[in-house]
Each structure stands twice: as C-alpha cells, then as structure tokens.
Design a protein around this motif. Structure first.
Motif, short mmCIF file in Angstrom:
data_model
loop_
_atom_site.label_atom_id
_atom_site.label_comp_id
_atom_site.label_asym_id
_atom_site.label_seq_id
_atom_site.Cartn_x
_atom_site.Cartn_y
_atom_site.Cartn_z
N HIS A 77 -79.16 64.94 -11.96
CA HIS A 77 -80.46 65.02 -11.05
C HIS A 77 -80.28 66.12 -9.97
CE1 HIS A 77 -78.88 60.52 -10.94
NE2 HIS A 77 -79.50 60.65 -11.90
N LYS A 78 -79.99 66.43 -10.25
CA LYS A 78 -80.05 67.49 -9.15
C LYS A 78 -81.01 69.32 -9.39
CE LYS A 78 -77.65 72.29 -7.30
NZ LYS A 78 -76.45 73.28 -7.67
N GLY A 79 -80.89 69.07 -10.94
CA GLY A 79 -82.30 70.04 -11.78
C GLY A 79 -84.12 68.77 -11.81
N ILE A 80 -83.83 67.93 -11.68
CA ILE A 80 -84.55 66.60 -11.70
C ILE A 80 -85.36 66.87 -10.10
CG2 ILE A 80 -85.51 64.38 -11.09
CD1 ILE A 80 -83.43 63.89 -13.02
N ALA A 81 -84.28 67.03 -9.16
CA ALA A 81 -85.22 67.52 -7.31
C ALA A 81 -85.47 69.04 -7.03
CB ALA A 81 -83.36 67.08 -6.78
N ILE A 82 -84.71 69.97 -8.13
CA ILE A 82 -85.43 71.07 -7.68
C ILE A 82 -86.31 71.14 -8.31
CG2 ILE A 82 -85.04 73.76 -8.18
CD1 ILE A 82 -81.86 72.76 -7.57
N GLY A 83 -86.83 70.77 -9.82
CA GLY A 83 -88.18 71.10 -10.31
C GLY A 83 -88.02 72.22 -11.35
N LYS A 84 -88.77 71.97 -12.24
CA LYS A 84 -89.25 73.44 -13.44
C LYS A 84 -89.57 74.92 -11.34
CE LYS A 84 -91.43 75.16 -16.49
NZ LYS A 84 -93.02 75.36 -17.85
N GLY A 85 -89.09 76.03 -12.13
CA GLY A 85 -88.94 77.00 -11.05
C GLY A 85 -89.14 76.39 -9.21
N GLY A 86 -87.90 75.78 -8.88
CA GLY A 86 -88.41 74.76 -8.01
C GLY A 86 -89.11 74.40 -7.61
N GLU A 87 -90.26 73.96 -8.05
CA GLU A 87 -91.79 73.78 -7.06
C GLU A 87 -91.19 72.43 -6.73
OE1 GLU A 87 -95.66 71.96 -9.29
OE2 GLU A 87 -93.91 72.84 -10.40
N THR A 88 -90.88 71.04 -7.58
CA THR A 88 -90.60 69.90 -6.33
C THR A 88 -89.68 69.72 -5.90
OG1 THR A 88 -89.82 68.88 -9.10
CG2 THR A 88 -89.59 68.00 -7.19
N LEU A 89 -88.53 70.80 -5.12
CA LEU A 89 -87.84 70.91 -4.24
C LEU A 89 -88.89 71.43 -3.11
CD1 LEU A 89 -85.37 70.93 -2.56
CD2 LEU A 89 -85.04 72.78 -2.92
N LYS A 90 -90.13 72.69 -3.21
CA LYS A 90 -90.69 73.52 -2.52
C LYS A 90 -91.27 71.98 -2.00
CE LYS A 90 -93.80 77.31 -2.54
NZ LYS A 90 -94.67 77.74 -3.58
N TRP A 91 -92.31 71.11 -2.88
CA TRP A 91 -93.62 70.57 -2.56
C TRP A 91 -92.11 69.25 -1.06
CZ3 TRP A 91 -93.60 65.50 -2.02
CH2 TRP A 91 -94.89 64.55 -1.94
N ILE A 92 -91.12 68.71 -1.49
CA ILE A 92 -90.78 67.89 -0.82
C ILE A 92 -90.62 68.27 0.75
CG2 ILE A 92 -88.25 66.89 -0.40
CD1 ILE A 92 -88.20 66.27 -3.38
N SER A 93 -89.49 70.01 0.46
CA SER A 93 -89.95 71.07 1.68
C SER A 93 -91.23 70.83 2.70
CB SER A 93 -89.45 72.07 0.87
OG SER A 93 -87.66 71.63 0.46
N GLN A 94 -92.12 71.46 1.36
CA GLN A 94 -93.20 71.41 2.67
C GLN A 94 -93.74 70.38 2.95
OE1 GLN A 94 -95.22 73.02 -0.46
NE2 GLN A 94 -94.62 75.26 0.02
#
Length: 290
Positions: free
Chosen positions: A231-248
């Motif tokens: 799940h950690k990889g899913i939450a971070i996403g490719k190149g950190g894209e998913t986590l970046k979107w959530i954070s922004q």
C-alpha cells in the motif's frame, strides 16, 4: 452539515463511512444556536473500527434533542424500481439497519431525503409517503446538499426543537474540532478522493507536529499510515506523483481554512495494525472496547 453551518467542518468523499468520529458544527437560526453532530454512518459493522463508529453514532442519537436521518433518495428510488446496483443495495441495507435502530430508540426523527434535484417530483412524493408510513418519522424534508436547497426548512425545524438554555459556543464559532485534527482529516479526504478504489479504508492520517513560524506561516508534519508494504507504493505513486497531489491539495485547503501560509510535509509509513491501536480510538473519541 457543511451546507447548514455555511462552511466546511466535515470532510466529504464519494465513499460511504468517510466520517469516523462525531464532528460538531454550530449554526444559528433566529434566536437558536444549534449544535449539529455529524456522526459516523450506521451500517452492519465487521471490524473493530466499524463497531466503534456505529456505537458512536447511536450514542450521539441517544443524547440528541433532535435526530435527522439523511437518506440518498436517488438510491432509494432505484431500489423501489428494482434497478439498484451493488452500491444502492448496500445503501438500502444500511437504511434498513437504521430503521431497526430508530424503532428501538423510540423517538421520532426528521427524514431528510437528499439528492432530490435529480429525481422527478412524482417519484419523490411516492418515496416520501413510503418512508413516512414506517412510523419512525414525524417530518420529511426534501433537500439537495449539493445545491443547498431545502436547508432553510431543515434549519427552522431544528430550531423549533431546541430546548431553552444558554448558548454553548461563542456566536462566531462554527466548529469545535481542533485544527490539527481537522488538518489530518482534510489530508485523509484527499487520500480518499485520489485512492478511493485502492485503499481508502486501509489508511489513516495523523498530524505529528504543528509549528507556528515567526513569519506567520505554519509548518505541519503529518504521517499517512497504511496497513501493508504494498500500500505504501500505491500511496506514493510513480515518481511520488500521488503523494505530491495529495499533499498539494491538502496544503491548499488547510491554508484556506486557517487563512495562513502552510508548509505541509507528508510522510507514508506502514503500521500493520493501526486499526487495533487503542490510542487512536481515544484520540477520535471512540470506544475501543465496544
């Protein structure tokens, strides 16, 4: 509740059971101050967290001066016509579960039929009649939470049921959720919105550090906990894209809520049994042992 209060005090997603603990919002109608308690949904519980959420909902009902049961009119109408999908059937089961609980409760509730903006009037009247005949409602209000229609009537009904007494909150206060808790909820909402198919119920967010900066901004450090390494990889996403979107998205909304610049640092960690963490339940005001 956000529509009634006039600002966002409770997170909203397309997933059921988004609300995990009672959230209070405060509204004023004429001379009445009304404290709204958005409880977790009532459904057939399967996990410890589910049981705690449902117990919290019924506990809130027992303490209330008035009850409002919000029902998805569109889903209910489709079920009446025999064309409901899987989600509609689950919603129908949950509504039936509420029926049973309200009958045991013994009091009367206000029925708020939601999403009336997408149903024909004839269908709404049939639906309203069928619900009213169950005998657990004394008022039916047609609302659209999205378009804010029907809320004036609901406000008036609630105001008429409030007991005489002093106001419990200052006039300008709209909620009593601590901001660091609300910040975590805002981030969790973005997790639900982005990963609603992958892991919404397997994740939680905690605000670890809230630092007031000398320039007036706020530094917030949060942790997004997931239950499995995958799940950690899913939450971070490719190149950190998913986590970046959530954070922004979370940073933007938190900043708007507190009207200050926000520096948000979001980390992802695996905590396999976070759902069995007693301290988490205490922080949310839920009963771990129910």
């Amino acid at each position: 509740m956000n529509g009634l209060v006039g600002q966002k005090v409770s997170i909203v997603t397309q997933k059921v059971q988004t609300t995990r603990f009672p959230v209070r919002g405060v509204m004023i109608e004429q001379r009445a101050q009304i404290v709204l308690v958005d409880t977790p949904g009532v459904f057939v519980p399967k996990r410890r967290l589910d049981r705690a959420m449902v117990a919290s909902a019924w506990g809130g009902a027992a303490d209330a001066d008035a009850l409002v049961h919000v029902v998805d009119a569109l889903a209910a109408s489709r079920m009446r016509e025999g064309r409901g999908d899987g989600a509609d059937k689950k919603t129908h089961e949950d509504v039936q579960y509420v029926f049973e609980g309200l009958q045991k409760h013994g009091g009367k509730a206000i029925l708020a039929l939601n999403k009336v903006d997408v149903l024909e009037r004839a269908k709404l009247l049939e639906l309203s009649k069928s619900f009213f005949e169950i005998g657990i409602y004394d008022e039916v209000v047609m609302i659209s939470a999205l378009k804010l229609s029907g809320l004036k009537r609901l406000k008036e009904l609630l105001a008429s049921r409030m007991p005489v007494g002093p106001w419990l909150y200052p006039e300008e206060q709209a909620a009593d959720t601590p901001m660091r808790v609300m910040a975590a909820e805002i981030t969790r909402e973005k997790v639900f919105l982005r990963l609603h198919e992958e892991l919404p119920y397997q994740a939680t967010v905690e605000t670890d550090i809230w630092t007031e900066k000398t320039d007036g901004s706020v530094r917030i450090e949060q942790t997004l906990y997931v239950m499995r390494e995958g799940h950690k990889g899913i939450a971070i996403g490719k190149g950190g894209e998913t986590l970046k979107w959530i954070s922004q998205q979370a940073r933007k909304e938190i900043a708007e809520a507190i009207e200050r610049r926000v520096h948000l640092f979001l980390h992802v960690k695996v905590r396999k049994n976070w759902i069995e963490d007693r301290s988490l339940y205490s922080a949310m005001g839920l009963d771990f042992d129910v």
